[in-house]
Design a protein around this motif. Structure first.
Motif, PDB file in Angstrom:
ATOM      1  N   ILE A 279       0.836  -1.203   0.000  1.00  0.00           N
ATOM      2  CA  ILE A 279       0.000   0.000   0.000  1.00  0.00           C
ATOM      3  C   ILE A 279       0.870   1.253   0.000  1.00  0.00           C
ATOM      4  O   ILE A 279       0.617   2.218  -0.740  1.00  0.00           O
ATOM      5  N   SER A 280       1.927   1.244   0.827  1.00  0.00           N
ATOM      6  CA  SER A 280       2.815   2.400   0.911  1.00  0.00           C
ATOM      7  C   SER A 280       3.483   2.685  -0.435  1.00  0.00           C
ATOM      8  O   SER A 280       3.466   3.827  -0.926  1.00  0.00           O
ATOM      9  N   ASP A 281       4.052   1.648  -1.061  1.00  0.00           N
ATOM     10  CA  ASP A 281       4.777   1.845  -2.316  1.00  0.00           C
ATOM     11  C   ASP A 281       3.838   2.205  -3.469  1.00  0.00           C
ATOM     12  O   ASP A 281       4.124   3.113  -4.262  1.00  0.00           O
ATOM     13  N   LEU A 282       2.724   1.505  -3.581  1.00  0.00           N
ATOM     14  CA  LEU A 282       1.801   1.786  -4.678  1.00  0.00           C
ATOM     15  C   LEU A 282       1.189   3.178  -4.550  1.00  0.00           C
ATOM     16  O   LEU A 282       1.073   3.912  -5.529  1.00  0.00           O
ATOM     17  N   THR A 283       0.826   3.552  -3.327  1.00  0.00           N
ATOM     18  CA  THR A 283       0.240   4.877  -3.112  1.00  0.00           C
ATOM     19  C   THR A 283       1.255   5.975  -3.419  1.00  0.00           C
ATOM     20  O   THR A 283       0.941   6.958  -4.105  1.00  0.00           O
ATOM     21  N   ALA A 284       2.486   5.814  -2.923  1.00  0.00           N
ATOM     22  CA  ALA A 284       3.519   6.828  -3.146  1.00  0.00           C
ATOM     23  C   ALA A 284       3.873   6.932  -4.622  1.00  0.00           C
ATOM     24  O   ALA A 284       4.032   8.041  -5.166  1.00  0.00           O
ATOM     25  N   GLY A 285       4.009   5.790  -5.282  1.00  0.00           N
ATOM     26  CA  GLY A 285       4.362   5.814  -6.699  1.00  0.00           C
ATOM     27  C   GLY A 285       3.293   6.466  -7.549  1.00  0.00           C
ATOM     28  O   GLY A 285       3.586   7.303  -8.413  1.00  0.00           O
ATOM     29  N   LEU A 286       2.043   6.108  -7.321  1.00  0.00           N
ATOM     30  CA  LEU A 286       0.951   6.706  -8.090  1.00  0.00           C
ATOM     31  C   LEU A 286       0.865   8.216  -7.853  1.00  0.00           C
ATOM     32  O   LEU A 286       0.649   8.989  -8.790  1.00  0.00           O
ATOM     33  N   ALA A 287       1.066   8.633  -6.619  1.00  0.00           N
ATOM     34  CA  ALA A 287       0.990  10.066  -6.303  1.00  0.00           C
ATOM     35  C   ALA A 287       2.095  10.857  -6.975  1.00  0.00           C
ATOM     36  O   ALA A 287       1.924  12.045  -7.287  1.00  0.00           O
ATOM     37  N   ALA A 288       3.238  10.202  -7.220  1.00  0.00           N
ATOM     38  CA  ALA A 288       4.387  10.907  -7.799  1.00  0.00           C
ATOM     39  C   ALA A 288       4.397  10.897  -9.320  1.00  0.00           C
ATOM     40  O   ALA A 288       5.224  11.584  -9.936  1.00  0.00           O
ATOM     41  N   LEU A 289       3.498  10.144  -9.934  1.00  0.00           N
ATOM     42  CA  LEU A 289       3.468  10.128 -11.399  1.00  0.00           C
ATOM     43  C   LEU A 289       3.032  11.493 -11.933  1.00  0.00           C
ATOM     44  O   LEU A 289       2.143  12.134 -11.359  1.00  0.00           O
ATOM     45  N   PRO A 290       3.611  11.937 -13.039  1.00  0.00           N
ATOM     46  CA  PRO A 290       3.087  13.151 -13.679  1.00  0.00           C
ATOM     47  C   PRO A 290       1.658  12.912 -14.146  1.00  0.00           C
ATOM     48  O   PRO A 290       1.263  11.764 -14.417  1.00  0.00           O
TER      49      PRO A 290
ATOM     50  N   GLN B 261       0.753  10.626 -17.036  1.00  0.00           N
ATOM     51  CA  GLN B 261       0.894   9.187 -16.826  1.00  0.00           C
ATOM     52  C   GLN B 261      -0.056   8.664 -15.752  1.00  0.00           C
ATOM     53  O   GLN B 261      -0.451   7.495 -15.786  1.00  0.00           O
ATOM     54  N   ARG B 262      -0.438   9.520 -14.835  1.00  0.00           N
ATOM     55  CA  ARG B 262      -1.321   9.091 -13.729  1.00  0.00           C
ATOM     56  C   ARG B 262      -2.625   8.535 -14.263  1.00  0.00           C
ATOM     57  O   ARG B 262      -3.239   7.665 -13.638  1.00  0.00           O
ATOM     58  N   HIS B 263      -3.051   9.012 -15.431  1.00  0.00           N
ATOM     59  CA  HIS B 263      -4.316   8.560 -16.009  1.00  0.00           C
ATOM     60  C   HIS B 263      -4.096   7.709 -17.249  1.00  0.00           C
ATOM     61  O   HIS B 263      -5.026   7.511 -18.039  1.00  0.00           O
ATOM     62  N   ALA B 264      -2.867   7.197 -17.421  1.00  0.00           N
ATOM     63  CA  ALA B 264      -2.571   6.304 -18.539  1.00  0.00           C
ATOM     64  C   ALA B 264      -3.192   4.933 -18.294  1.00  0.00           C
ATOM     65  O   ALA B 264      -3.445   4.537 -17.149  1.00  0.00           O
ATOM     66  N   GLU B 265      -3.423   4.203 -19.387  1.00  0.00           N
ATOM     67  CA  GLU B 265      -4.018   2.872 -19.265  1.00  0.00           C
ATOM     68  C   GLU B 265      -3.169   1.964 -18.380  1.00  0.00           C
ATOM     69  O   GLU B 265      -3.693   1.239 -17.531  1.00  0.00           O
ATOM     70  N   TRP B 266      -1.832   2.014 -18.560  1.00  0.00           N
ATOM     71  CA  TRP B 266      -0.973   1.131 -17.764  1.00  0.00           C
ATOM     72  C   TRP B 266      -0.993   1.492 -16.287  1.00  0.00           C
ATOM     73  O   TRP B 266      -0.786   0.626 -15.429  1.00  0.00           O
ATOM     74  N   ALA B 267      -1.260   2.760 -15.969  1.00  0.00           N
ATOM     75  CA  ALA B 267      -1.360   3.142 -14.554  1.00  0.00           C
ATOM     76  C   ALA B 267      -2.567   2.475 -13.905  1.00  0.00           C
ATOM     77  O   ALA B 267      -2.583   2.234 -12.688  1.00  0.00           O
ATOM     78  N   GLY B 268      -3.576   2.156 -14.718  1.00  0.00           N
ATOM     79  CA  GLY B 268      -4.744   1.471 -14.190  1.00  0.00           C
ATOM     80  C   GLY B 268      -4.416   0.128 -13.558  1.00  0.00           C
ATOM     81  O   GLY B 268      -5.097  -0.304 -12.614  1.00  0.00           O
ATOM     82  N   ASP B 269      -3.367  -0.538 -14.053  1.00  0.00           N
ATOM     83  CA  ASP B 269      -2.988  -1.826 -13.480  1.00  0.00           C
ATOM     84  C   ASP B 269      -2.449  -1.677 -12.054  1.00  0.00           C
ATOM     85  O   ASP B 269      -2.669  -2.547 -11.205  1.00  0.00           O
ATOM     86  N   TYR B 270      -1.746  -0.579 -11.786  1.00  0.00           N
ATOM     87  CA  TYR B 270      -1.250  -0.335 -10.432  1.00  0.00           C
ATOM     88  C   TYR B 270      -2.399   0.066  -9.508  1.00  0.00           C
ATOM     89  O   TYR B 270      -2.418  -0.302  -8.325  1.00  0.00           O
ATOM     90  N   LEU B 271      -3.367   0.803 -10.046  1.00  0.00           N
ATOM     91  CA  LEU B 271      -4.561   1.124  -9.265  1.00  0.00           C
ATOM     92  C   LEU B 271      -5.334  -0.152  -8.922  1.00  0.00           C
ATOM     93  O   LEU B 271      -5.835  -0.302  -7.796  1.00  0.00           O
ATOM     94  N   LEU B 272      -5.426  -1.073  -9.871  1.00  0.00           N
ATOM     95  CA  LEU B 272      -6.081  -2.355  -9.606  1.00  0.00           C
ATOM     96  C   LEU B 272      -5.363  -3.119  -8.502  1.00  0.00           C
ATOM     97  O   LEU B 272      -5.994  -3.685  -7.601  1.00  0.00           O
ATOM     98  N   ALA B 273      -4.027  -3.149  -8.597  1.00  0.00           N
ATOM     99  CA  ALA B 273      -3.251  -3.855  -7.564  1.00  0.00           C
ATOM    100  C   ALA B 273      -3.476  -3.232  -6.198  1.00  0.00           C
ATOM    101  O   ALA B 273      -3.633  -3.947  -5.191  1.00  0.00           O
TER     102      ALA B 273
END
Length: 371
Positions: free
Chosen positions: A301-312, A315-327
């Motif tokens: 949770i810590s790593d996925l949340t931090a990584g998603l928050a730091a994406l520009p 990319q935050r709304h890119a299709e591939w980012a959706g896979d990290y949101l799913l995880a």
């Protein structure tokens, strides 16, 4: 080639309905048939830029439709376009093709794989024809571009679930990268083969391919080596358990420290290998055992949340980012945080709508928390 944002049809429908116009009434204004307009709204016809501009004027849309229809060669000048049309194999023409390839990479982030794959495949076929006709002196440069183009198409095919086609395309990419003599590009393609093996439920093969990618050593971009180490850690964790992957995770942390110092100037095919991306990848390693190990869940949770928050934002709304949101949604669900899980699934749904991703929509529907 024209690439259409998947939001174009629904935007046209919203604008037409807001204007209170039937297909027939709008058709009279723009000299298009009602059936053609219906096909456009259903996404069964592809608009040209001219069509989008005419509809913008008729609907008073201020360019909202035209901006969703993209010419992937728009940034090329007349000379570059003429050279490409003539099948020129000069370095000027190859540079122009590289510009289009870079545009395809960025557009995938914005509009999704389904909208880009046909244009990317057309470019790959064009480069293949040029390789066949090029003089020996220019063939290496074209082989390199072919390897990059095939890697992108292979990735898009993976994203679309076309695993058999992706396997064949990546094999072609690897052959071209080896012919061009680029160890880094070879490692990238082999790594993607490992990713495909992981998706197909073959962790032992994924581990072998990740090790093969890492065999390139310092000649491979440091961000790629971090990724491959984390991909290897996931494979090891699936085969031998989380404890067995601990040393591999430590090695990835050591490489991340190196990445923080020297990782700021990646080759164009590694443009997305940022610190945020690699943090999310580490989160995926922890997520494997999240349901059985609360510490692993908290780390994920810590790593996925931090990584998603730091994406520009792009990319935050890119299709591939959706896979990290799913995880992240899955890990939240595993620890009983169902409200947070549903929030993540809502974000995935928004990404799916923006990128036209049927795969992400199916993934959301399958999650119990979505019910």
């Amino acid at each position: 080639m024209i690439i259409v944002d998947p939001r174009w049809p629904i935007t046209l429908r919203s604008l037409r309905q807001a204007a209170g116009l039937s297909y027939r009434a709008l058709g009279r204004q723009v000299a298009y048939s009602a059936s053609y307009l219906c096909e456009l709204e259903a996404g069964r016809k592809t608009p040209t830029i001219s069509v989008a501009e005419h509809l913008d004027v008729a609907l008073g849309a201020g360019g909202r439709l035209a901006c969703l229809v993209i010419d992937d060669a728009a940034s090329l000048d007349g000379d570059q376009r003429s050279r490409l049309a003539a099948g020129d194999t000069s370095s000027t023409a190859v540079d122009a093709l590289a510009v289009i390839l870079a545009q395809h990479r960025r557009l995938e982030d914005a509009v999704g794989s389904a909208a880009v794959v046909d244009a990317a495949a057309a470019q790959l076929a064009a480069v293949e024809r040029l390789v066949a006709t090029a003089a020996e002196s220019g063939r290496i440069q074209l082989q390199h571009l072919y390897g990059q183009s095939a890697q992108l198409v292979g990735w898009l095919q993976i994203t679309l679930g076309q695993y058999g086609a992706a396997r064949r395309t990546l094999a072609r990419a690897e052959t071209a990268a080896k012919a061009a003599g680029d160890v880094d590009l070879v490692a990238l393609v082999v790594s993607f083969r490992g990713h495909l093996a992981e998706l197909c439920g073959r962790p032992t093969e994924a581990a072998e391919l990740s090790r093969a990618a890492l065999a390139g050593g310092p000649k491979v971009y440091i961000g790629e080596r971090v990724y491959d180490t984390l991909q290897l850690a996931r494979a090891v964790a699936q085969v031998d358990g989380r404890r067995a992957a601990t040393e591999t995770i430590r090695e990835s942390d050591r490489l991340v420290a190196e990445f923080d110092v020297v990782g700021g100037d990646p080759p164009p095919w590694h443009y997305y290998r940022s610190a945020a991306f690699l943090t999310m990848e580490r989160g995926l390693v922890h997520a494997i055992h999240a349901s059985a190990d609360r510490r692993a869940a908290d780390a994920a949770i810590s790593d996925l949340t931090a990584g998603l928050a730091a994406l520009p934002d792009a990319q935050r709304h890119a299709e591939w980012a959706g896979d990290y949101l799913l995880a992240l949604a899955d890990v939240h669900a595993a620890v009983g945080a169902h409200v947070a899980s549903v929030q993540m699934l809502d974000e995935v749904h928004a990404v799916a709508d923006a990128t036209g991703s049927a795969r992400l929509r199916r993934a959301v529907r399958k999650r119990p928390a979505n019910g």
